[in-house]
Structure formats: C-alpha cells, structure tokens
Enzyme design. Structure first.
Site, PDB file in Angstrom:
ATOM      1  N   LYS A 127       0.836  -1.203   0.000  1.00  0.00           N
ATOM      2  CA  LYS A 127       0.000   0.000   0.000  1.00  0.00           C
ATOM      3  C   LYS A 127       0.867   1.247   0.000  1.00  0.00           C
ATOM      4  CE  LYS A 127      -2.376   1.451   3.709  1.00  0.00           C
ATOM      5  NZ  LYS A 127      -3.476   1.691   4.667  1.00  0.00           N
ATOM      6  N   SER A 147      -3.004   3.066 -17.441  1.00  0.00           N
ATOM      7  CA  SER A 147      -2.180   2.650 -16.308  1.00  0.00           C
ATOM      8  C   SER A 147      -1.953   3.790 -15.329  1.00  0.00           C
ATOM      9  CB  SER A 147      -0.822   2.132 -16.781  1.00  0.00           C
ATOM     10  OG  SER A 147      -0.106   3.198 -17.376  1.00  0.00           O
ATOM     11  N   TYR A 162      -2.953  -0.819 -13.878  1.00  0.00           N
ATOM     12  CA  TYR A 162      -1.684  -1.508 -13.668  1.00  0.00           C
ATOM     13  C   TYR A 162      -0.559  -0.486 -13.586  1.00  0.00           C
ATOM     14  CZ  TYR A 162      -1.097  -0.812 -18.685  1.00  0.00           C
ATOM     15  OH  TYR A 162      -0.992  -0.248 -19.923  1.00  0.00           O
TER      16      TYR A 162
END
Length: 111
Positions: free
Chosen positions: A4, A20, A53
């Site tokens: 995270k 992305s 991503y």
C-alpha cells in the site's frame, strides 16, 4: 493486501495514453510494487475506486500519473491510496507482513 502507498498525491493525468498509473520507481520499490502489477486506486477526494496496472516512473521524481481512462478518475493534487493484493495460502496469509508506505506531501519517502 500485499502493498500500500498511503495518501500519495496525483502529479499528472494523461488522458491520451494507453492506460495505467505511472509511479516513481523509489515508491514502487518501497511498496514492493512490480511493473505491470494490477492495483486498486482509491481517491480520497471524490470516493472513486478503480483498477489499473503499474508503469515505472522516473526514480526520485515523486511522480504519480494517471494515464488513459484512469485520468478521468482524479485531478492533479487529489490524494489517493494505491493498493496491491496477492494470492497466498491461508497459512502464508497468517504471517505475511504487507509493505506499507507513508510518503510525505510531495510523494517522497520519509526516513
């Protein structure tokens, strides 16, 4: 949760891009994020939650840039949380320690 990045600031948004999120490679390393890894992004400013991503950004730049359709989900200056999840056995999950990164207001690592 595998990794995270907590409360990073969006520094750029590039709508005309393949897609992305581009992240400073220093932040990626600290959070154990891998290029092309799927992430969930939670926008603290507007409540949006979406997946994309990771692409490597310039090391030391503090860059967090939303590309393509993701650029519509946040504005420059918005604060987001970027989360990666991993698959593991229940036994592994019981002892796994996620990589949690809390950068400063300029997306720089704090010692």
């Amino acid at each position: 949760m595998k990794s995270k990045l907590h409360r990073v600031k969006i520094t750029q948004a590039e709508l005309n891009y393949v897609g992305s999120v581009t992240i400073d490679e220093d932040l990626m390393d600290a959070a154990n994020l891998i290029e092309n890894e799927k992430v969930q992004i939670v926008n603290n400013n507007n409540g949006e939650r979406f997946e994309t991503y990771v692409i490597k950004g310039e090391r030391g730049s503090g860059m967090v840039c939303l590309n393509g359709a993701a650029a519509r989900r946040a504005q420059i200056g918005d604060i987001v949380i970027i989360i990666a999840y991993g698959m593991m056995t229940e036994e592994e999950a019981r002892t796994y320690k996620p990589s949690l990164v809390f950068p400063d207001d300029n997306n720089r690592l704090v010692n």
